[in-house]
Design a protein around this motif. Structure first.
Motif, PDB file in Angstrom:
ATOM      1  N   UNK A   1       8.055  -3.553  -8.145  1.00 35.09           N
ATOM      2  CA  UNK A   1       8.933  -2.550  -7.305  1.00 35.09           C
ATOM      3  C   UNK A   1      10.135  -3.177  -6.819  1.00 35.09           C
ATOM      4  N   UNK A   2      11.155  -2.107  -6.828  1.00 40.08           N
ATOM      5  CA  UNK A   2      12.564  -2.813  -6.540  1.00 40.08           C
ATOM      6  C   UNK A   2      12.634  -3.833  -5.403  1.00 40.08           C
ATOM      7  N   UNK A   3      11.937  -3.606  -4.382  1.00 42.84           N
ATOM      8  CA  UNK A   3      12.068  -4.414  -3.283  1.00 42.84           C
ATOM      9  C   UNK A   3      10.989  -5.449  -3.099  1.00 42.84           C
ATOM     10  N   UNK A   4       9.623  -5.114  -3.440  1.00 44.24           N
ATOM     11  CA  UNK A   4       8.525  -5.978  -3.262  1.00 44.24           C
ATOM     12  C   UNK A   4       8.341  -6.976  -4.619  1.00 44.24           C
TER      13      UNK A   4
ATOM     14  N   UNK B   1       0.907  -1.245   0.023  1.00 43.34           N
ATOM     15  CA  UNK B   1      -0.272   0.010  -0.005  1.00 43.34           C
ATOM     16  C   UNK B   1       0.954   1.376  -0.033  1.00 43.34           C
ATOM     17  N   UNK B   2       2.041   1.342   0.725  1.00 44.58           N
ATOM     18  CA  UNK B   2       2.538   2.377   0.870  1.00 44.58           C
ATOM     19  C   UNK B   2       3.539   2.578  -0.194  1.00 44.58           C
ATOM     20  N   UNK B   3       4.295   1.634  -0.837  1.00 46.82           N
ATOM     21  CA  UNK B   3       4.980   1.885  -1.852  1.00 46.82           C
ATOM     22  C   UNK B   3       4.033   2.080  -3.331  1.00 46.82           C
TER      23      UNK B   3
ATOM     24  N   UNK C   1       7.480   7.235 -10.061  1.00 46.11           N
ATOM     25  CA  UNK C   1       8.747   6.332 -10.096  1.00 46.11           C
ATOM     26  C   UNK C   1       8.928   5.458 -11.598  1.00 46.11           C
ATOM     27  N   UNK C   2       7.747   5.779 -12.172  1.00 45.54           N
ATOM     28  CA  UNK C   2       7.860   4.910 -13.175  1.00 45.54           C
ATOM     29  C   UNK C   2       8.107   3.444 -13.206  1.00 45.54           C
ATOM     30  N   UNK C   3       7.161   3.012 -12.139  1.00 44.77           N
ATOM     31  CA  UNK C   3       7.200   1.320 -11.745  1.00 44.77           C
ATOM     32  C   UNK C   3       6.220   0.658 -12.612  1.00 44.77           C
ATOM     33  N   UNK C   4       5.343   1.333 -13.343  1.00 47.50           N
ATOM     34  CA  UNK C   4       4.319   0.530 -13.823  1.00 47.50           C
ATOM     35  C   UNK C   4       4.637   0.428 -15.288  1.00 47.50           C
ATOM     36  N   UNK C   5       4.109  -0.637 -16.053  1.00 47.97           N
ATOM     37  CA  UNK C   5       4.332  -0.820 -17.345  1.00 47.97           C
ATOM     38  C   UNK C   5       3.103  -1.574 -17.846  1.00 47.97           C
ATOM     39  N   UNK C   6       2.901  -1.798 -19.227  1.00 48.97           N
ATOM     40  CA  UNK C   6       1.649  -2.330 -19.645  1.00 48.97           C
ATOM     41  C   UNK C   6       2.311  -3.642 -20.285  1.00 48.97           C
ATOM     42  N   UNK C   7       1.536  -4.747 -20.175  1.00 47.16           N
ATOM     43  CA  UNK C   7       1.638  -6.072 -20.986  1.00 47.16           C
ATOM     44  C   UNK C   7       0.749  -6.097 -22.211  1.00 47.16           C
ATOM     45  N   UNK C   8       0.595  -6.843 -23.026  1.00 50.30           N
ATOM     46  CA  UNK C   8      -0.315  -6.969 -24.063  1.00 50.30           C
ATOM     47  C   UNK C   8      -0.570  -8.619 -24.213  1.00 50.30           C
ATOM     48  N   UNK C   9      -2.028  -8.705 -24.248  1.00 50.77           N
ATOM     49  CA  UNK C   9      -2.255 -10.071 -24.701  1.00 50.77           C
ATOM     50  C   UNK C   9      -3.306 -10.132 -25.879  1.00 50.77           C
ATOM     51  N   UNK C  10      -2.979 -10.900 -26.866  1.00 49.25           N
ATOM     52  CA  UNK C  10      -3.659 -10.838 -28.059  1.00 49.25           C
ATOM     53  C   UNK C  10      -4.871 -11.700 -27.940  1.00 49.25           C
ATOM     54  N   UNK C  11      -5.776 -11.202 -28.864  1.00 51.54           N
ATOM     55  CA  UNK C  11      -7.178 -11.841 -28.931  1.00 51.54           C
ATOM     56  C   UNK C  11      -7.064 -12.338 -30.341  1.00 51.54           C
ATOM     57  N   UNK C  12      -7.786 -13.744 -30.642  1.00 49.39           N
ATOM     58  CA  UNK C  12      -7.908 -14.103 -31.930  1.00 49.39           C
ATOM     59  C   UNK C  12      -9.340 -14.623 -32.346  1.00 49.39           C
ATOM     60  N   UNK C  13      -9.525 -14.619 -33.555  1.00 46.71           N
ATOM     61  CA  UNK C  13     -10.633 -15.032 -34.144  1.00 46.71           C
ATOM     62  C   UNK C  13     -10.885 -16.682 -34.094  1.00 46.71           C
ATOM     63  N   UNK C  14     -11.846 -17.328 -33.868  1.00 51.06           N
ATOM     64  CA  UNK C  14     -11.919 -18.659 -33.469  1.00 51.06           C
ATOM     65  C   UNK C  14     -12.322 -19.461 -34.950  1.00 51.06           C
ATOM     66  N   UNK C  15     -12.675 -18.523 -36.044  1.00 48.33           N
ATOM     67  CA  UNK C  15     -12.889 -19.238 -37.202  1.00 48.33           C
ATOM     68  C   UNK C  15     -11.913 -19.024 -38.140  1.00 48.33           C
ATOM     69  N   UNK C  16     -11.332 -17.706 -38.338  1.00 50.49           N
ATOM     70  CA  UNK C  16     -10.245 -17.763 -39.268  1.00 50.49           C
ATOM     71  C   UNK C  16      -8.820 -17.661 -38.652  1.00 50.49           C
ATOM     72  N   UNK C  17      -8.841 -17.661 -37.271  1.00 51.82           N
ATOM     73  CA  UNK C  17      -7.561 -18.010 -36.622  1.00 51.82           C
ATOM     74  C   UNK C  17      -6.820 -16.525 -36.710  1.00 51.82           C
ATOM     75  N   UNK C  18      -7.339 -15.309 -36.933  1.00 50.24           N
ATOM     76  CA  UNK C  18      -6.446 -14.265 -37.159  1.00 50.24           C
ATOM     77  C   UNK C  18      -6.464 -13.440 -35.911  1.00 50.24           C
TER      78      UNK C  18
END
Ligand code: C2E
Ligand code: MG
Ligand code: MG
Length: 582
Positions: A367-370, A329-331, A338-355
């Motif tokens: 966090x550097x310690x946690x 909580x306090x960190x 402190x720019x400790x956040x980032x984004x990850x991306x997860x793809x989604x795909x069509x079931x029929x055409x597989x795209x």
């Protein structure tokens, strides 16, 4: 004074009667055999029984104890010993307690009763035996009410009338001692209403208070008579159930969740609440008041961290959990700057055409310690403190920047919204600003919201969503099936995509029920013209079943885990991101 009247005055019996009658204090006199010899006017006024009815009878006790309004008589015998009490009152003395200055006859202890203080002065005969008593009666009800009122206030919550933390701790302590003797467990449920701060902010405190009262009543109706439902502050309730087992505790939790989930009538529309419940059972989870309450509370926080709306048993080690949570909580306060956040991306795909059709941006915090803290832990904390708004804005900014890189391929970027963001009246402007800043078309952005967010105030949600929809931003309903799904509302929200919750997908190969639920969601969603995405698809078997049910798209480890932007680049470059045969 004439000699005649002088004689009368000297007549001791007459004099006694005069004195007794003239005092405003209710007084009566009884003989050794309990027969009433004097019953003054004040006594008649107090009891409503005239002297003619009382004198010569032995009905003094009945006069004070008569139904329907029983009286608790507090009998103080002036300097008399127990033998005198027994002589005069015998069997009437059900319980005797020594009080300073005499004896107290405890008969009833209801705060509604009238309280009388009877002070009896024994009359001794020449041989020293008790031949009767003079009793003065004082109505001490108002003192007693005041005393009860003070005690009540010290032990109860003013808003809901439920026992407060102090009283619950007291009862829990008592229950634990008893349980130790009987070798029976004691159960504690910690119930937290999810996102209640938002209700207060969105609908105002008076409405918040009404909902709390209603929630308190619903919880009371779920428990047995001997159980205690207490309010522990803000939006937290604690239930003490004794004696109980893990099974009965779990079913009590389910009853409470179901009771709280039913719609709340707020003025002209319905509102919805979900709750998180943590369970702890003695002696496994602790044998002291503090241990049990801590364990139940930290289990409740684990449920909240998993987005609420369920229950979990304590896992033990609650103390350690709590310490780490405090550190997190306090960190978290400085994480953004402190720019400790980032984004990850997860793809989604069509079931029929597989795209690949697009990505979902998922927030990460390292966090550097946690170390890296899961979103299920830190996002609810950001929500509680309100910081989610600025962090959410950062997420939108970063996600739109990434989306722009893929716009040529017609891929969209989904961003999870928090309830607080949805309640911002200028949300559409903020989104428009982010799109403009990166020169991004609105349809490259999809906002994911959950049912419970919408159901909290459907009318306002519809307004905001309509504004976003008319801008061209796409909307998806996340974790569908886990909240209180009001299908009639679903039609009214301008939502293009329904994401079936991971919990259904993970059971789809083994549970017929889950399979049927997903089938129903697909059918219903399609009939309303919505696209259906299955979340958390991990296996080929699940994919095939979902394909069979007519699901449109999938997201999950089968396709790819969430990854940082550079890895996404590689993933997309390799011509691999195709699903099985179309
Ligand atoms: P969500 O929106 O339902 O996101 C999907 C979650 O499922 C993600 O968890 C993802 O990593 C996980 N997942 C995806 N595929 C699979 C799979 O095949 N198997 C399993 N077991 N899990 C899978 P994550 O990243 O831990 O995020 C948890 C939740 O935190 C998200 O649930 C979302 O509600 C919230 N969240 C994440 N990022 C943000 C954000 O930027 N803002 C807000 N308000 N909430 C966010
Ligand atoms: Mg999502
Ligand atoms: Mg989801």
């Amino acid at each position: 004074m004439s000699p005649f009247s002088m004689q009368i005055w000297e007549d001791s019996e007459f004099r006694l009667t005069q004195i007794i009658e003239s005092t405003p204090l209710p007084i009566f006199v009884i003989g050794a055999d309990h027969t009433i010899t004097h019953w003054n006017r004040a006594c008649a006024a107090l009891t409503g029984l005239p002297a003619e009815r009382m004198i010569g009878t032995r009905d003094a006790w009945r006069a004070f104890y008569r139904e329907p309004r029983p009286v608790l008589a507090n009998l103080v015998l002036d300097g008399a010993g127990e033998d005198v009490v027994r002589t005069l009152y015998g069997a009437k003395v059900r319980a005797c307690a020594t009080v300073p200055g005499g004896w107290e006859v405890i008969d009833r202890a209801e705060s509604r009763n009238r309280w009388l203080n009877l002070t009896a002065t024994p009359i001794f005969g020449l041989d020293g035996s008790v031949i009767g008593a003079v009793e003065t009666v004082r109505d001490i009800s108002s003192d007693k009410y005041y005393e009860f009122e003070l005690q009540y206030r010290a032990t109860h919550d003013q808003l809901t009338g439920l026992p407060n933390r102090a009283l619950l701790s007291d009862r829990l302590d008592h229950a634990l001692r008893q349980a130790d003797r009987d070798r029976k467990p004691v159960g504690v449920l910690c119930v937290g209403l999810d996102g209640f701060k938002l209700v207060n902010e969105g609908l105002g405190h008076p409405t918040g208070d009404r909902l709390l009262k209603e929630a308190a009543q619903r919880l009371r109706a779920c428990v047995r008579d001997g159980d205690t439902v207490a309010r522990f502050g803000g939006d937290e309730f604690v239930i003490l159930a004794e004696p109980t087992s893990r099974e009965t505790l779990a079913s009590l939790a389910e009853r409470c969740l179901a009771a709280l989930a039913a719609p709340y009538q707020v003025e002209s529309h319905e509102s919805f609440l979900t709750a998180s419940v943590g369970l702890a059972l003695s002696p496994d989870d602790g044998a002291t008041v503090a241990d049990l309450l801590n364990r139940a509370e930290s289990a409740m926080h684990r449920v909240k961290a998993q987005r609420g709306g369920g229950y979990l048993f304590s896992e033990g080690g609650g103390q350690e959990d709590a310490t780490r949570r405090v550190a997190i909580r306090s960190a978290l306060v400085k994480a953004l700057e402190r720019r400790e956040f980032s984004l990850h991306f997860q793809p989604k795909g069509g079931l029929r055409d597989g795209r690949i059709t697009g990505f979902e941006a998922l927030l990460r915090w390292s966090h550097p310690l946690l170390g890296s803290v899961p979103p299920s832990t830190f996002i609810p904390m950001l929500e509680e403190t309100g910081r989610i708004v600025e962090v959410g804005e950062w997420v939108i900014d970063q996600a739109v920047a990434e989306a722009v890189r893929w716009r040529g391929a017609g891929l969209s970027m989904a961003v999870n919204l928090s309830a607080r963001q949805l309640w911002q009246t200028d949300l559409p402007e903020r989104i428009a600003h982010a799109l403009l800043k990166h020169d991004a078309p609105p349809d490259c952005l999809e906002l994911e919201i959950t049912e419970s967010m919408l159901m909290r105030d459907p009318e306002q949600a519809i307004q905001t969503l309509k504004a976003l929809d008319s801008m061209g931003v796409r909307l998806a309903l996340d974790d569908f099936g886990t909240g209180y799904s009001s299908l009639s509302y679903l039609k009214r929200f301008p939502i293009s995509t329904i994401k079936v919750d991971r919990s259904f997908v993970s059971e789809i190969t083994t549970s017929r029920d889950d399979l049927e639920i997903v089938r129903a969601i697909v059918t219903l969603g399609h009939s309303l013209g919505r696209k259906i995405v299955a979340e958390g698809v991990e296996t080929e078997e699940q994919r095939q079943i979902l394909a069979g049910l007519g699901c449109d798209e999938i997201q999950g480890w089968l396709l790819s885990r969430p990854m940082p932007a550079d890895a996404l680049e590689c993933f997309m470059r390799q011509e691999g991101p195709r699903l099985g045969p179309a």
